[in-house]
Design a protein around this motif. Structure first.
Motif, PDB file in Angstrom:
ATOM      1  N   UNK A 310       0.831  -1.199   0.000  1.00 27.59           N
ATOM      2  CA  UNK A 310       0.000   0.000   0.000  1.00 27.59           C
ATOM      3  C   UNK A 310       0.862   1.244   0.000  1.00 27.59           C
ATOM      4  N   UNK A 311       0.380   2.278  -0.667  1.00 26.80           N
ATOM      5  CA  UNK A 311       1.005   3.585  -0.585  1.00 26.80           C
ATOM      6  C   UNK A 311       0.826   4.101   0.846  1.00 26.80           C
ATOM      7  N   UNK A 312       1.843   4.743   1.429  1.00 25.47           N
ATOM      8  CA  UNK A 312       1.675   5.279   2.790  1.00 25.47           C
ATOM      9  C   UNK A 312       0.480   6.213   2.918  1.00 25.47           C
ATOM     10  N   UNK A 313       0.090   6.846   1.799  1.00 22.20           N
ATOM     11  CA  UNK A 313      -1.050   7.753   1.843  1.00 22.20           C
ATOM     12  C   UNK A 313      -2.359   7.105   2.196  1.00 22.20           C
ATOM     13  N   UNK A 314      -2.458   5.777   2.026  1.00 19.61           N
ATOM     14  CA  UNK A 314      -3.701   5.081   2.361  1.00 19.61           C
ATOM     15  C   UNK A 314      -3.950   5.046   3.858  1.00 19.61           C
ATOM     16  N   UNK A 315      -2.881   5.031   4.648  1.00 17.93           N
ATOM     17  CA  UNK A 315      -3.014   4.858   6.088  1.00 17.93           C
ATOM     18  C   UNK A 315      -3.146   3.416   6.510  1.00 17.93           C
ATOM     19  N   UNK A 316      -3.283   2.491   5.558  1.00 17.86           N
ATOM     20  CA  UNK A 316      -3.417   1.070   5.893  1.00 17.86           C
ATOM     21  C   UNK A 316      -2.113   0.529   6.467  1.00 17.86           C
ATOM     22  N   UNK A 317      -2.227  -0.343   7.453  1.00 13.96           N
ATOM     23  CA  UNK A 317      -1.049  -0.991   8.034  1.00 13.96           C
ATOM     24  C   UNK A 317      -1.195  -2.508   8.081  1.00 13.96           C
ATOM     25  N   UNK A 318      -2.430  -3.011   8.125  1.00 21.49           N
ATOM     26  CA  UNK A 318      -2.616  -4.452   8.193  1.00 21.49           C
ATOM     27  C   UNK A 318      -4.033  -4.813   7.752  1.00 21.49           C
ATOM     28  N   UNK A 319      -4.173  -6.023   7.223  1.00 24.67           N
ATOM     29  CA  UNK A 319      -5.477  -6.511   6.783  1.00 24.67           C
ATOM     30  C   UNK A 319      -5.606  -7.982   7.124  1.00 24.67           C
ATOM     31  N   UNK A 320      -6.850  -8.444   7.247  1.00 21.16           N
ATOM     32  CA  UNK A 320      -7.082  -9.868   7.437  1.00 21.16           C
ATOM     33  C   UNK A 320      -7.642 -10.470   6.152  1.00 21.16           C
ATOM     34  N   UNK A 321      -7.985 -11.744   6.200  1.00 22.32           N
ATOM     35  CA  UNK A 321      -8.426 -12.437   5.001  1.00 22.32           C
ATOM     36  C   UNK A 321      -9.688 -11.810   4.405  1.00 22.32           C
ATOM     37  N   UNK A 735     -12.944   9.469  13.818  1.00 26.91           N
ATOM     38  CA  UNK A 735     -12.517   8.129  14.193  1.00 26.91           C
ATOM     39  C   UNK A 735     -11.701   8.237  15.471  1.00 26.91           C
ATOM     40  N   UNK A 736     -11.968   7.363  16.413  1.00 24.27           N
ATOM     41  CA  UNK A 736     -11.235   7.362  17.682  1.00 24.27           C
ATOM     42  C   UNK A 736     -10.864   5.929  18.036  1.00 24.27           C
ATOM     43  N   UNK A 737     -10.329   5.754  19.238  1.00 30.42           N
ATOM     44  CA  UNK A 737      -9.945   4.422  19.692  1.00 30.42           C
ATOM     45  C   UNK A 737     -11.146   3.490  19.812  1.00 30.42           C
ATOM     46  N   UNK A 738     -12.358   4.046  19.746  1.00 31.23           N
ATOM     47  CA  UNK A 738     -13.539   3.186  19.761  1.00 31.23           C
ATOM     48  C   UNK A 738     -13.583   2.278  18.538  1.00 31.23           C
ATOM     49  N   UNK A 739     -12.913   2.699  17.450  1.00 36.23           N
ATOM     50  CA  UNK A 739     -12.880   1.882  16.230  1.00 36.23           C
ATOM     51  C   UNK A 739     -11.580   1.113  16.088  1.00 36.23           C
ATOM     52  N   UNK A 740     -10.632   1.316  16.995  1.00 39.17           N
ATOM     53  CA  UNK A 740      -9.363   0.621  16.914  1.00 39.17           C
ATOM     54  C   UNK A 740      -8.260   1.413  17.569  1.00 39.17           C
ATOM     55  N   UNK A 741      -7.222   0.702  18.004  1.00 38.82           N
ATOM     56  CA  UNK A 741      -6.140   1.365  18.731  1.00 38.82           C
ATOM     57  C   UNK A 741      -5.297   2.244  17.817  1.00 38.82           C
ATOM     58  N   UNK A 742      -5.258   1.924  16.530  1.00 40.28           N
ATOM     59  CA  UNK A 742      -4.455   2.684  15.576  1.00 40.28           C
ATOM     60  C   UNK A 742      -5.329   3.138  14.419  1.00 40.28           C
ATOM     61  N   UNK A 743      -4.844   4.139  13.680  1.00 37.40           N
ATOM     62  CA  UNK A 743      -5.601   4.613  12.532  1.00 37.40           C
ATOM     63  C   UNK A 743      -5.778   3.501  11.499  1.00 37.40           C
ATOM     64  N   UNK A 744      -4.762   2.650  11.347  1.00 36.25           N
ATOM     65  CA  UNK A 744      -4.873   1.548  10.410  1.00 36.25           C
ATOM     66  C   UNK A 744      -6.057   0.655  10.718  1.00 36.25           C
ATOM     67  N   UNK A 745      -6.316   0.377  11.979  1.00 38.45           N
ATOM     68  CA  UNK A 745      -7.471  -0.440  12.350  1.00 38.45           C
ATOM     69  C   UNK A 745      -8.766   0.358  12.313  1.00 38.45           C
ATOM     70  N   UNK A 746      -8.693   1.642  12.606  1.00 38.06           N
ATOM     71  CA  UNK A 746      -9.890   2.485  12.535  1.00 38.06           C
ATOM     72  C   UNK A 746     -10.439   2.534  11.114  1.00 38.06           C
ATOM     73  N   UNK A 747      -9.542   2.513  10.129  1.00 41.53           N
ATOM     74  CA  UNK A 747      -9.983   2.471   8.733  1.00 41.53           C
ATOM     75  C   UNK A 747     -10.800   1.222   8.447  1.00 41.53           C
ATOM     76  N   UNK A 748     -10.445   0.124   9.078  1.00 39.03           N
ATOM     77  CA  UNK A 748     -11.098  -1.150   8.819  1.00 39.03           C
ATOM     78  C   UNK A 748     -12.399  -1.305   9.592  1.00 39.03           C
TER      79      UNK A 748
END
Length: 839
Positions: A310-321, A735-748
């Motif tokens: 991923x381009x760093x601009x996406x903010x993605x850091x990890x994904x599952x299946x 988006x806050x920690x209610x959706x995930x500890x990191x922005x990458x998880x908040x996106x998901x």
């Protein structure tokens, strides 16, 4: 075993060549070198390959044609007539001197001096293709010339051909231009045994290089493509490879088209086909008459891994299946978060591996499904750079097409082999950085045994993901590993079909000898005497030998790993202990890859030209920095920095209006009259920094066409307007920690507030922003309905058709992938192929 007629050298590695006579022309290939060539004999044995771009670095390395350093090792080519022993001394004297049998040219004078021997003897050709395309070219050359249009194997504008590591045509690196005269010593010439080939054609392909076994590369269930395709079909099932039946049938370069694999029947030795080796029809009852994929032999040469990059601009850091399934088949995540999902073409091994290993049929992995065509008139060069022609689907090469597309588009994510991504994802120092996303082979992020784990993999602890690394690949914990295979065609002869022989090889088995020299080289790994052998060359170019793996699998797919009984524990330990191993396989924490080093947006280099005149650097590509690297992060005050959510959208609207609020000002990155270094007057204070024109374009150019306009605002409303709670306003829609500890998880995990976002823009967007975002200039010239959520089919008009479409999908869930893939609205305003939505 050495032939008793083979001459010996004092060196412990040698090769002998029997020069073919004029009356005996081998299908292993003999090509006449230029008159200027200085060598013994008039012909050179030719080995012709096609396929996998993932193995490029090894295929064009000197190691692919290096002898293994076993005492007395030799290869005899031809075995007819007089013989010449030859090689290319790489260095040193003593017990082992590495001898090459593939020079880059045919003009070197043959020399012999003790252990040192230099001869230009073998011609190695490789057409840089997708894996399955390579198998198709192999089948066209050895099974039936009509499989893919009686190809002459001319290097295409998008995919070049290498001759002894020199590239002809294609891109990255660029070879000689099409139609140019061959360079002496680096020629593409007529195969003397097949005068139907043109002067710049590659010889008949004898071996394919593939990221997948043949069973994964062909459709199942009949020669007629039908509507039997299903998302989760596996390679052994009927219906596999048939594609999404709700999409239209169209070729490469057509948007919203159904992608399909060729049916395995094209591999049959059927009586209606002419055998290219004999020029006559196949005899009925031969063992491969209905053999399909069984007519091919697969030999695993190495192991590598596929990454989701991923381009760093996406903010993605990890994904599952589940995330991977959605991104590849729809271009977005299940929650609606939208990205520029970049894919290889359907006959790519990288796409095949990335799809099958996450549990979806590769013919469904269409990504954006746009008009991408890596083999267009420009070779795809206009489709990989920021500009009006950029596309995201159907890349026909990995490192030269898909990777730069992901590097250039701030919202792009795609599948790449580890060898294609390692240099840009190893750390944050690359000028075009990428993130190799951590992966979890699980439908959710919870340790609940839903993975049905098998050997080598356990459902990780809740929230745990696996990073691609040498250790995680060899253990099987990183499940996106794959077999790199050499594919050949069996012989259509009852006595030879079951033997390990190669159709298209000659009586001396030159192709088999070449292949087996590489396959058997594992015995030489780690001896310390030389790094110039195929085994060490594979490791040095980010490949793992099968004997290093604790696990193995016959094909890709969910839970296919079993114990590798061929594991060599000592060699595995040596491999994992090498410094070079970590360099070639271990990627950085994706969250730490951000701005890179001197990274830019808008061009691969700073500065550009207009009308042939150079323009100042400040007017060219946009420097990426901590303020603009994360796409859409327009609200960088009050805790907003480092997050892209619903609260950014209204700031983005204001910033875009300020960008073009003045005579002579533009919103495009390459306008020489309006430099990217211009500080934007009237920019909203909520931006949090003194934004320049270039900053706003880098932050807001969603579609990567080079400007920031109303179309990008529309896409942000439909793809990035995430927040935690329903009913929140634009000031607090975060988006806050209610959706995930990191922005990458908040996106998901965040909820897409698309309707609220569109309502806001419908009421606040400027007249120009609405014109930019309009979907139909005829029906909606002023863009009155540009952001109207009720214009469901985006034709610029709100009428009964829109409400009929909504009614047709009552009871469907946008979070259900099967429902989503079937939710196709045709241009005739039908929704299911039979029902008409009236006015």
């Amino acid at each position: 075993m050495m032939n008793d007629r083979t001459k010996m050298l004092r060196a412990t590695a040698a090769i002998s060549l029997a020069v073919a006579t004029a009356a005996q022309v081998a299908y292993a290939g003999t090509s006449t070198p230029p008159a200027s060539a200085v060598r013994t004999g008039s012909d050179v044995p030719t080995i012709s390959l096609s396929g996998s771009t993932a193995m490029r670095n090894f295929t064009i390395s000197t190691g692919i044609t290096a002898l293994t350093p076993n005492a007395g090792n030799s290869i005899t080519f031809g075995e007819i007539g007089s013989e010449v022993i030859y090689g290319d001394t790489i260095g040193g004297t003593g017990a082992f001197t590495g001898l090459q049998f593939g020079k880059q040219d045919f003009t070197t004078v043959d020399t012999t001096s003790g252990n040192s021997q230099v001869h230009s003897a073998i011609r190695l050709e490789w057409h840089e293709q997708g894996s399955v395309e390579g198998i198709l070219e192999l089948a066209d050359g050895q099974i039936d010339e009509n499989i893919i249009g009686n190809l002459s194997y001319n290097p295409t504008s998008g995919n070049g051909t290498y001759v002894n590591r020199n590239k002809w045509f294609g891109t990255s690196p660029q070879g000689p231009a099409a139609g140019s005269a061959p360079i002496s010593g680096h020629f593409l010439g007529v195969q003397t045994s097949d005068t139907t080939r043109v002067a710049t054609a590659q010889n008949r392909v004898q071996m394919a290089i593939s990221d997948v076994t043949a069973t994964q590369g062909f459709a199942k269930g009949g020669t007629v493509f039908n509507n039997s395709g299903t998302l989760n079909a596996i390679p052994t099932q009927n219906g596999y490879g048939k594609g999404n039946p709700f999409l239209k049938s169209a070729g490469l370069g057509s948007a919203s088209a159904r992608r399909q694999l060729n049916d395995q029947e094209v591999l049959n030795f059927s009586t209606g086909k002419i055998d290219p080796g004999t020029g006559t029809n196949y005899v009925g009852g031969n063992p491969g008459e209905n053999g399909g994929i069984n007519n091919l032999t697969n030999k695993t040469v190495a192991i590598t891994a596929t990454t989701f990059a991923a381009n760093p601009g996406t903010g993605l850091t990890r994904i599952n299946r589940t995330d991977a399934q959605w991104l590849q088949s729809t271009g977005r995540l299940a929650n609606g978060a939208d990205f520029n999902s970049t894919t290889r073409d359907v006959n790519s091994g990288t796409l095949n591996v990335a799809a099958v290993n996450v549990g979806i049929d590769p013919s469904f992995a269409v990504g954006e499904n746009d008009t991408g065509n890596g083999n267009n008139a420009t070779g795809g060069t206009d489709q990989i750079v920021v500009g009006a022609n950029i596309t995201f689907s159907n890349k026909t090469a990995g490192g030269s097409q898909l990777r730069p597309t992901v590097q250039n588009s701030r919202m792009a994510v795609g599948h790449l082999s580890i060898s294609d991504v390692i240099g840009t994802a190893r750390d944050n120092t690359n000028s075009r950085p990428l993130r190799a996303l951590d992966y979890r082979d699980d439908a959710n992020d919870v340790s609940d045994s839903s993975n049905n784990a098998t050997f080598g993999y356990n459902d990780p602890g809740t929230g745990a993901f696996t990073r691609v690394s040498a250790a995680n690949i060899v253990s099987g914990q990183y499940v996106l590993y794959q077999n790199e295979t050499y594919v050949t065609v069996k012989r259509a002869d009852a006595a030879q079909y079951s033997q390990d022989l190669i159709k298209g090889d000659n009586s001396g088995n030159d192709v088999k000898d070449f292949r087996d020299n590489i396959l058997n080289s594992v015995a030489t790994f780690g001896l310390g005497s030389s790094v110039n052998n195929p085994a060490d060359a594979l490791v040095a170019t980010s490949f793992i030998l099968p004997q290093f793996m604790s696990v193995k699998k016959d094909r890709d797919g969910i839970n296919q790993s079993v114990t590798n009984t061929g594991l060599n524990v000592a060699q595995q330990g040596t491999f994992l202990g090498l410094t070079a191993t970590a360099t070639a396989f271990n990627t950085a924490d994706p969250a730490t890859v951000t701005t890179g080093s001197s990274s830019t947006y808008g061009n691969n280099t700073k500065g550009f030209t207009v009308g042939g005149s150079a323009i100042a650097t400040s007017g060219g590509a946009i420097a990426i920095n901590t303020d603009n690297y994360l796409f859409g992060d327009f609200r960088q005050t009050s805790g907003g920095e480092g997050v892209r959510d619903l609260s950014d959208l209204d700031i983005a609207r204001q910033a875009q209006a300020a960008l073009v609020n003045g005579a002579g000002l533009t919103n495009h990155w390459d306008d020489a009259a309006d430099l990217n270094s211009r500080v934007v007057a009237g920019a909203p204070a909520a931006l949090g920094f003194a934004a320049k024109k270039g900053d706003l374009i880098a932050l807001g150019d969603y579609d990567s066409d080079g400007d920031f306009d109303g179309k990008d605002l529309y896409r942000m409303a439909r793809g990035t307007a995430l927040s935690d709670a329903s009913g929140t306003g634009f000031t607090d829609g975060k988006l806050t920690v209610a959706s995930g500890a990191t922005f990458g998880d908040q996106l998901r995990n965040g909820v897409l507030r698309k309707n609220a976002a569109l309502d806001m823009l419908q009421s606040t967007a400027s007249a120009q922003q609405k014109i930019d975002a309009r979907s139909n200039a005829i029906n909606d010239a002023a863009g009155v309905n540009a952001f109207n959520k009720f214009d469901v089919n985006r034709d610029g008009i709100v009428n009964r058709r829109d409400f009929g479409i909504v009614d047709a999908f009552v009871g469907k869930d946008y979070r259900n992938l099967d429902h989503q893939l079937a939710a196709v609205v045709a241009t005739n305003f039908t929704t299911d192929g039979t029902r008409f939505i009236g006015d």
